[in-house]
Design a protein around this motif. Structure first.
Motif, PDB file in Angstrom:
ATOM      1  N   VAL A 429       3.879  63.233  29.002  1.00 51.64           N
ATOM      2  CA  VAL A 429       3.024  63.080  30.181  1.00 51.64           C
ATOM      3  C   VAL A 429       3.729  62.251  31.257  1.00 51.64           C
ATOM      4  CG1 VAL A 429       0.892  62.021  31.015  1.00 51.64           C
ATOM      5  CG2 VAL A 429       0.860  63.413  28.939  1.00 51.64           C
ATOM      6  N   ALA A 430       4.390  61.180  30.853  1.00 51.26           N
ATOM      7  CA  ALA A 430       5.031  60.287  31.823  1.00 51.26           C
ATOM      8  C   ALA A 430       6.169  60.965  32.574  1.00 51.26           C
ATOM      9  CB  ALA A 430       5.541  59.041  31.119  1.00 51.26           C
ATOM     10  N   THR A 431       6.834  61.928  31.947  1.00 48.29           N
ATOM     11  CA  THR A 431       8.026  62.515  32.558  1.00 48.29           C
ATOM     12  C   THR A 431       7.811  63.924  33.108  1.00 48.29           C
ATOM     13  OG1 THR A 431       8.750  63.354  30.399  1.00 48.29           O
ATOM     14  CG2 THR A 431       9.558  61.185  31.085  1.00 48.29           C
ATOM     15  N   SER A 432       6.814  64.647  32.588  1.00 49.73           N
ATOM     16  CA  SER A 432       6.722  66.075  32.901  1.00 49.73           C
ATOM     17  C   SER A 432       5.404  66.497  33.523  1.00 49.73           C
ATOM     18  CB  SER A 432       6.968  66.901  31.627  1.00 49.73           C
ATOM     19  OG  SER A 432       8.201  66.570  31.035  1.00 49.73           O
ATOM     20  N   SER A 433       4.398  65.653  33.512  1.00 49.49           N
ATOM     21  CA  SER A 433       3.122  66.002  34.132  1.00 49.49           C
ATOM     22  C   SER A 433       3.167  65.670  35.624  1.00 49.49           C
ATOM     23  CB  SER A 433       1.982  65.236  33.462  1.00 49.49           C
ATOM     24  OG  SER A 433       2.042  63.863  33.789  1.00 49.49           O
ATOM     25  N   GLY A 434       2.002  65.696  36.264  1.00 50.85           N
ATOM     26  CA  GLY A 434       1.937  65.303  37.668  1.00 50.85           C
ATOM     27  C   GLY A 434       2.411  63.885  37.895  1.00 50.85           C
ATOM     28  N   LEU A 435       2.257  63.026  36.889  1.00 54.91           N
ATOM     29  CA  LEU A 435       2.777  61.658  37.016  1.00 54.91           C
ATOM     30  C   LEU A 435       4.290  61.679  37.206  1.00 54.91           C
ATOM     31  CD1 LEU A 435       0.743  59.712  34.278  1.00 54.91           C
ATOM     32  CD2 LEU A 435       0.555  59.479  36.756  1.00 54.91           C
ATOM     33  N   GLY A 436       4.978  62.445  36.366  1.00 57.95           N
ATOM     34  CA  GLY A 436       6.422  62.534  36.497  1.00 57.95           C
ATOM     35  C   GLY A 436       6.847  63.213  37.781  1.00 57.95           C
ATOM     36  N   THR A 437       6.060  64.193  38.237  1.00 61.38           N
ATOM     37  CA  THR A 437       6.390  64.922  39.460  1.00 61.38           C
ATOM     38  C   THR A 437       6.296  64.026  40.689  1.00 61.38           C
ATOM     39  OG1 THR A 437       5.553  66.959  38.456  1.00 61.38           O
ATOM     40  CG2 THR A 437       5.820  66.934  40.844  1.00 61.38           C
ATOM     41  N   TYR A 438       5.232  63.207  40.762  1.00 61.08           N
ATOM     42  CA  TYR A 438       5.028  62.342  41.927  1.00 61.08           C
ATOM     43  C   TYR A 438       5.692  60.966  41.769  1.00 61.08           C
ATOM     44  CZ  TYR A 438       1.752  65.395  44.359  1.00 61.08           C
ATOM     45  OH  TYR A 438       1.188  66.441  45.043  1.00 61.08           O
ATOM     46  N   PRO A 440       8.844  59.944  41.694  1.00 62.14           N
ATOM     47  CA  PRO A 440       9.904  59.566  42.639  1.00 62.14           C
ATOM     48  C   PRO A 440       9.423  59.367  44.073  1.00 62.14           C
ATOM     49  CG  PRO A 440      10.524  61.486  41.320  1.00 62.14           C
ATOM     50  CD  PRO A 440       9.060  61.288  41.142  1.00 62.14           C
ATOM     51  N   ALA A 441       8.176  59.775  44.382  1.00 65.54           N
ATOM     52  CA  ALA A 441       7.696  59.723  45.767  1.00 65.54           C
ATOM     53  C   ALA A 441       6.778  58.549  46.044  1.00 65.54           C
ATOM     54  CB  ALA A 441       6.966  61.026  46.119  1.00 65.54           C
ATOM     55  N   LEU A 442       6.163  57.960  45.025  1.00 68.66           N
ATOM     56  CA  LEU A 442       5.211  56.857  45.206  1.00 68.66           C
ATOM     57  C   LEU A 442       5.556  55.728  44.248  1.00 68.66           C
ATOM     58  CD1 LEU A 442       1.842  58.803  45.483  1.00 68.66           C
ATOM     59  CD2 LEU A 442       2.912  57.459  47.286  1.00 68.66           C
ATOM     60  N   PHE A 443       5.674  54.526  44.781  1.00 67.41           N
ATOM     61  CA  PHE A 443       6.037  53.387  43.943  1.00 67.41           C
ATOM     62  C   PHE A 443       4.962  53.099  42.906  1.00 67.41           C
ATOM     63  CE2 PHE A 443       6.382  48.874  42.895  1.00 67.41           C
ATOM     64  CZ  PHE A 443       7.729  48.788  42.564  1.00 67.41           C
ATOM     65  N   SER A 444       3.701  53.250  43.272  1.00 72.53           N
ATOM     66  CA  SER A 444       2.628  52.972  42.319  1.00 72.53           C
ATOM     67  C   SER A 444       2.668  53.942  41.135  1.00 72.53           C
ATOM     68  CB  SER A 444       1.269  53.064  43.014  1.00 72.53           C
ATOM     69  OG  SER A 444       1.109  54.324  43.640  1.00 72.53           O
ATOM     70  N   VAL A 445       2.940  55.219  41.414  1.00 72.21           N
ATOM     71  CA  VAL A 445       3.046  56.198  40.326  1.00 72.21           C
ATOM     72  C   VAL A 445       4.293  55.928  39.492  1.00 72.21           C
ATOM     73  CG1 VAL A 445       3.131  58.664  39.760  1.00 72.21           C
ATOM     74  CG2 VAL A 445       1.844  57.886  41.749  1.00 72.21           C
ATOM     75  N   HIS A 446       5.367  55.527  40.171  1.00 72.62           N
ATOM     76  CA  HIS A 446       6.586  55.180  39.426  1.00 72.62           C
ATOM     77  C   HIS A 446       6.327  54.035  38.452  1.00 72.62           C
ATOM     78  CE1 HIS A 446      10.698  53.971  38.521  1.00 72.62           C
ATOM     79  NE2 HIS A 446      10.304  52.731  38.821  1.00 72.62           N
ATOM     80  N   MET A 447       5.605  53.009  38.889  1.00 77.06           N
ATOM     81  CA  MET A 447       5.319  51.891  37.997  1.00 77.06           C
ATOM     82  C   MET A 447       4.437  52.331  36.820  1.00 77.06           C
ATOM     83  SD  MET A 447       7.018  49.262  38.771  1.00 77.06           S
ATOM     84  CE  MET A 447       6.231  48.316  37.475  1.00 77.06           C
ATOM     85  N   THR A 448       3.576  53.322  37.054  1.00 79.74           N
ATOM     86  CA  THR A 448       2.768  53.849  35.943  1.00 79.74           C
ATOM     87  C   THR A 448       3.671  54.484  34.893  1.00 79.74           C
ATOM     88  OG1 THR A 448       0.939  54.284  37.477  1.00 79.74           O
ATOM     89  CG2 THR A 448       0.890  55.416  35.353  1.00 79.74           C
ATOM     90  N   THR A 449       4.625  55.313  35.331  1.00 83.16           N
ATOM     91  CA  THR A 449       5.535  55.930  34.369  1.00 83.16           C
ATOM     92  C   THR A 449       6.436  54.884  33.713  1.00 83.16           C
ATOM     93  OG1 THR A 449       7.186  56.400  36.088  1.00 83.16           O
ATOM     94  CG2 THR A 449       5.534  58.088  35.660  1.00 83.16           C
ATOM     95  N   HIS A 450       6.804  53.843  34.476  1.00 83.75           N
ATOM     96  CA  HIS A 450       7.609  52.763  33.901  1.00 83.75           C
ATOM     97  C   HIS A 450       6.871  52.104  32.737  1.00 83.75           C
ATOM     98  CE1 HIS A 450      10.283  48.992  34.657  1.00 83.75           C
ATOM     99  NE2 HIS A 450       9.858  49.017  33.406  1.00 83.75           N
ATOM    100  N   VAL A 451       5.626  51.765  32.946  1.00 83.38           N
ATOM    101  CA  VAL A 451       4.841  51.107  31.903  1.00 83.38           C
ATOM    102  C   VAL A 451       4.661  52.027  30.698  1.00 83.38           C
ATOM    103  CG1 VAL A 451       2.543  50.218  31.348  1.00 83.38           C
ATOM    104  CG2 VAL A 451       3.668  49.538  33.478  1.00 83.38           C
ATOM    105  N   LEU A 452       4.400  53.294  30.960  1.00 87.11           N
ATOM    106  CA  LEU A 452       4.205  54.243  29.860  1.00 87.11           C
ATOM    107  C   LEU A 452       5.462  54.380  29.010  1.00 87.11           C
ATOM    108  CD1 LEU A 452       2.163  57.092  31.622  1.00 87.11           C
ATOM    109  CD2 LEU A 452       1.308  55.360  30.026  1.00 87.11           C
ATOM    110  N   LEU A 453       6.624  54.462  29.683  1.00 80.39           N
ATOM    111  CA  LEU A 453       7.878  54.660  28.959  1.00 80.39           C
ATOM    112  C   LEU A 453       8.394  53.375  28.325  1.00 80.39           C
ATOM    113  CD1 LEU A 453       9.821  57.027  31.402  1.00 80.39           C
ATOM    114  CD2 LEU A 453       8.821  57.638  29.197  1.00 80.39           C
TER     115      LEU A 453
END
Length: 669
Positions: A429-438, A440-453
């Motif tokens: 989910v963190a790398t391949s869903s909409g979270l992973g897609t967005y 690189p474009a939003l810092f807040s979404v990036h931090m979400t994937t950072h925490v997940l990973l």
């Protein structure tokens, strides 16, 4: 232990003789090499100056064009030979009980070391020739140090070759001193990494879809090099009459089937991105793709027939001849295929010539025309070919191991299975869903994937105890035979490097470094500008988080064991750093990576400071929650340990009382 003494007694007692079949292998190898050189020369000369003019470059001349492509052929052959020889030494030979390599492993190491020196020299020359080729100048005009350094500073491709040469030099020097089987595994990994710098500046790294194309090419290049290199190592092993030819043949058959599958899938993905299907028959690059597909199909069919014949020869008792028969045809086809690959590197694909790509496509590989919504987070999937594929494969492998345990009637906790699958799903989910897609474009979404990973996925994965499951499910290799997956896993887990990385201070520093060292130093902006660096960053998040949780939780077979109090203290000590980082990010007056986000040119891009403040909150709270989960698990483990200790103490007290009573009774008697 001197080099010349390694395995001397072993060689003396085996009585190895030169196997028949050498002349056939020499003939096939010469034919394949001649085919590769011929195809390279023909394809480069046939392309003429068109390959340069469409890119706006000047034609550097025949000497430079042929030199850069023939040198690359040498680089690819030498690199594959080096990587394959090291893989052969680590995974195809039987190391000694002391942990040193056997005579066969040592021979493969030295053979790989010789190939690494050739690799280093050719890659170093490629730095100069590629500089001239990319600049559109004859090689004679860039031979001066001033000219080379000036162009090297302005071009990316020569820098990649220089880095590859440096890594090849490290491998070449190391091959002369390495005698430990476990170290040869690490050296094979370093050699594989040395293959990658040129990949990151190739045609696949440009324009729309380059995220898919680059990742697929990484799989393609590494797999092709391992397959060809191991094949060469198998030939060398059979040539010198090495030990365990039956095991080598069986292991190579399995490797070749897996490599063929990966090459087919990754090649199709890369080709579909670089050449639209409608243009396959209309452009030169499409013709080369079809030619390479033909070689791959012939390789699969011919290899299958050769393996069947070789298997009969091996089983009939002539094992070394069977190995050479197995190698001859495949070696010729694979070597000739390199010539087609040289033509493909010299011919620009249609994707590269597309001038309508947006800034977002150039940076990310895909467009983001609309602002993110909850629905888009759920529905906009774009598979990460590295981490997304790894998550799926690891989930499947775990279930296969579980099935093997149950087939033997052994029990495995359901909670561990659910935890592992949950961790794999989190990575996906963190790398391949909409979270992973967005991301690189939003810092807040990036931090979400950072925490997940970095925090949540590692906690779930470690609670699944994958190493313990693997050690219970995998069979033990027979004594004196080449090690199998169980021994490879134990070798990695017990390695000094992994023991160092799981030291509490080191593991915690690596996690903290992913916050303070990345976001507060300007490094984050540089990383986000390159796809390969972004991919490496995600691997770092997951890897360092896994190391930390492995050390802190202690629920799986680990390189080191710490008492509950120490693990509790390390976890509590990390929590203030997470909170302090969140406060710094939230209170910052300058947007992190502002130039990068502005370059994306997204019409819906929100206020950068606002999304950064949200990212700080996510980083703070999202990092604390997994740490609280670790604390809960640690306290539960501590309580269980105390109860178990009390139970053992009670049993010991009862035994002691009974012994004293019997002693008193005997005295009264």
């Amino acid at each position: 232990m001197p080099d010349s003494a390694v395995g001397s007694s072993e060689r003396a007692t085996t009585g190895r003789t030169a196997p028949p079949g050498r002349s056939a292998v020499l003939a096939w190898s010469a034919a394949g090499l001649a085919g590769a050189v011929t195809l390279t020369v023909v394809l480069v000369l046939a392309a003429g100056s068109a390959a340069y003019s469409v890119l706006g470059y000047a034609d550097p001349g025949t000497v430079t064009k042929l030199g850069v492509n023939l040198l690359r052929l040498v680089v690819d052959l030498a690199g594959a030979t080096c990587v394959g020889s090291l893989v052969f030494s680590a995974f195809f030979t039987a190391p000694r009980r002391s942990g040193t390599v056997s005579a066969d492993g040592y021979a493969a190491l030295r053979f790989g070391g010789g190939a690494a020196w050739v690799w280093f020299g050719a890659a170093l020359l490629m730095t100069v020739f590629d500089t001239a080729d990319t600049a559109g100048q004859p090689i004679s005009t860039v031979l001066s140090p001033t000219a080379v350094l000036g162009l090297l500073n302005a071009l990316d491709a020569p820098k990649a070759w220089l880095l590859s040469a440096a890594l090849a030099l490290v491998v070449a020097l190391s091959c002369h001193v390495v005698l430990r089987w476990r170290t040869s595994m690490a050296l094979a990994g370093v050699a594989a990494l040395a293959l990658l710098p040129p990949v990151f500046v190739s045609h696949s790294a440009s324009n729309a879809g380059h995220d898919f194309a680059t990742n697929s090419l990484v799989f393609h290049v590494v797999t092709a090099s391992v397959w060809l290199g191991v094949l060469i190592a198998v030939v060398a092993h059979a040539w010198r009459g090495g030990a365990h030819p039956e095991a080598v043949a069986d292991r190579y058959r399995r490797l070749s089937l897996g490599c063929w599958t990966v090459l087919a899938v990754s090649g199709v993905i890369d080709a579909l991105i670089l050449v639209p299907p409608r243009q396959l028959f209309a452009v030169d690059y499409g013709t080369l793709v079809l030619l390479k597909v033909g070689f791959l199909l012939v390789l699969g069919a011919a290899g299958l027939l050769a393996r069947r014949r070789a298997t009969r020869t091996v089983r009939s008792g002539d094992a070394h001849r069977g190995l050479l028969r197995l190698a001859g045809v495949e070696l010729a086809i694979m070597t000739a295929t390199l010539g087609v690959s040289m033509g493909m590197t010299h011919t620009p694909p249609p994707n590269l010539l597309d001038r309508d790509s947006t800034a977002t496509e150039l940076l990310l590989g895909y467009n983001l025309p609309d602002a993110p919504t909850l629905l888009r987070f759920v529905t906009m999937w774009r598979l990460d070919l590295v981490l997304g594929t790894a998550a799926i494969v690891l989930a499947v492998v775990y279930l296969l191991g579980l099935r093997r345990l149950r087939a033997r009637g052994e029990h495995w906790p359901v909670g561990r299975t659910a935890s592992w699958l949950g961790g794999c799903a989190t990575v996906l989910v963190a790398t391949s869903s909409g979270l992973g897609t967005y991301s690189p474009a939003l810092f807040s979404v990036h931090m979400t994937t950072h925490v997940l990973l970095n925090m949540l996925a590692p906690v779930l994965l470690i609670l699944g105890a994958p190493v313990t499951l693997a050690l219970r499910a995998l069979p033990t290799a027979e004594r004196g035979r080449p090690h199998g997956p169980r021994e490879w896993l134990l070798g990695i887990v017990r390695s000094p490097l992994l023991r160092f990385l799981t030291h509490p201070a080191v593991a915690a520093l690596l996690v903290i470094g992913s916050l303070y060292g990345l976001y507060l130093t300007g490094l984050f902006e540089r990383v986000m500008e390159e796809h390969w660096a972004h991919q490496l960053m995600q691997l770092y998040f997951l890897g360092t988080g896994y190391l930390y949780c492995w050390m802190a939780l202690g629920t799986d077979h680990a390189p080191r064991r710490l008492p509950h109090l120490a693990r509790l203290g390390i976890t509590l000590g990390l929590m203030p750093f997470m909170a302090f980082f969140g406060v710094i990010v939230m209170s910052g007056s300058t947007a992190i990576a502002e130039n990068y986000y502005r370059t994306l040119n997204l019409p819906w891009l929100p206020d950068l400071l606002a999304t950064q403040q949200l990212g700080g909150i996510i980083g703070w709270l999202g990092g604390e929650v997994p740490l609280l989960l670790i604390l809960v698990v640690l306290l539960w483990q501590w309580q269980r340990s105390d109860h178990a200790g009390s139970a053992r103490s009670s049993e010991e007290d009862a035994d002691h009382d009974e012994m004293v009573a019997r002693l008193a009774e005997s005295r009264r008697g």
